[in-house]
Every structure is written in C-alpha cells, then in structure tokens.
Design a protein around this motif. Structure first.
Motif, PDB file in Angstrom:
ATOM      1  N   GLN A 114     -65.454  24.771 -15.462  1.00 57.71           N
ATOM      2  CA  GLN A 114     -65.992  26.045 -15.944  1.00 57.71           C
ATOM      3  C   GLN A 114     -65.688  26.207 -17.433  1.00 57.71           C
ATOM      4  N   TYR A 115     -64.462  25.874 -17.839  1.00 60.51           N
ATOM      5  CA  TYR A 115     -64.074  25.969 -19.243  1.00 60.51           C
ATOM      6  C   TYR A 115     -64.905  25.012 -20.093  1.00 60.51           C
ATOM      7  N   TYR A 154     -67.847  23.767 -19.437  1.00 59.21           N
ATOM      8  CA  TYR A 154     -69.228  24.237 -19.459  1.00 59.21           C
ATOM      9  C   TYR A 154     -69.392  25.345 -20.501  1.00 59.21           C
ATOM     10  N   ARG A 155     -68.475  26.304 -20.488  1.00 56.79           N
ATOM     11  CA  ARG A 155     -68.547  27.404 -21.462  1.00 56.79           C
ATOM     12  C   ARG A 155     -68.424  26.869 -22.881  1.00 56.79           C
TER      13      ARG A 155
END
Length: 108
Positions: free
Chosen positions: A27-28, A30-31
């Motif tokens: 998630q990190y 991707y962001r």
C-alpha cells in the motif's frame, strides 16, 4: 493435542501478521508510485504550458510590433483562452478588459 492446536493458532496469527505487513508495504509503495507519477505529470504539464504561454506572448508582441489590429485582438483572445483553460481567471479577465477597453480592438 491441545498444545498442537495452540501452536497452529499461533502460526496462523504470525502468518496473518506477515500478510498484514506485506499489505501495508505494498500500500505504501503504491501510494509512493502514484505520488511520483502525479508529480512528474504535473511537471510535464507545467513545462508544456510555460512553452505555450511564451509562444502566445511572443506572437502577440510580434503583432503589436507590426501594428496589425486584428492580429493583436486575436492574440489577446488566444492568450485569454490559454489562461481560461489553465484556470487563471484573474489574468483571463484582465485580458478581457484589455480587449474591451482598447479602442483598436473594437470593430465599429
């Protein structure tokens, strides 16, 4: 047997914890990738806009130098359209006032 069940439950919890950590890491990343892409896209758009603005201003200056009234009016309109499309309404309205208040731009 009870010890084996407790050990299996603990292993399952560790597996879930690792999956949660992996999910958070992905998630990190991707962001971060989205932020980098957006920043690069924004920089690219700004560079293109600056080049177009320079070209329009140079054309308008050339028209003013040659005193071609219709071309000057069209140059102001083109520059106004540029700023309108960029969302800079303050400059857009300023150019509208220049066109409206400039007696050479009136077709009477």
């Amino acid at each position: 047997m009870q010890h084996q069940v407790h050990h299996d439950e603990h292993a399952r919890q560790r597996g879930l914890s690792r999956m949660h950590q992996l999910y958070k890491s992905l998630q990190y990343m991707y962001r971060w990738c989205i932020m980098v892409f957006c920043r690069q896209l924004l920089e690219s758009v700004e560079v293109c806009a600056a080049q177009k603005q320079e070209r329009l201003e140079a054309e308008l200056h050339s028209h003013k130098t040659n005193l071609i009234k219709e071309s000057i009016r069209l140059g102001h309109n083109d520059l106004g359209d540029f700023f309108y499309n960029r969302g800079d309404l303050q400059v857009y309205f300023g150019l509208c006032l220049v066109c409206c208040c400039d007696p050479t731009s009136l077709n009477w």
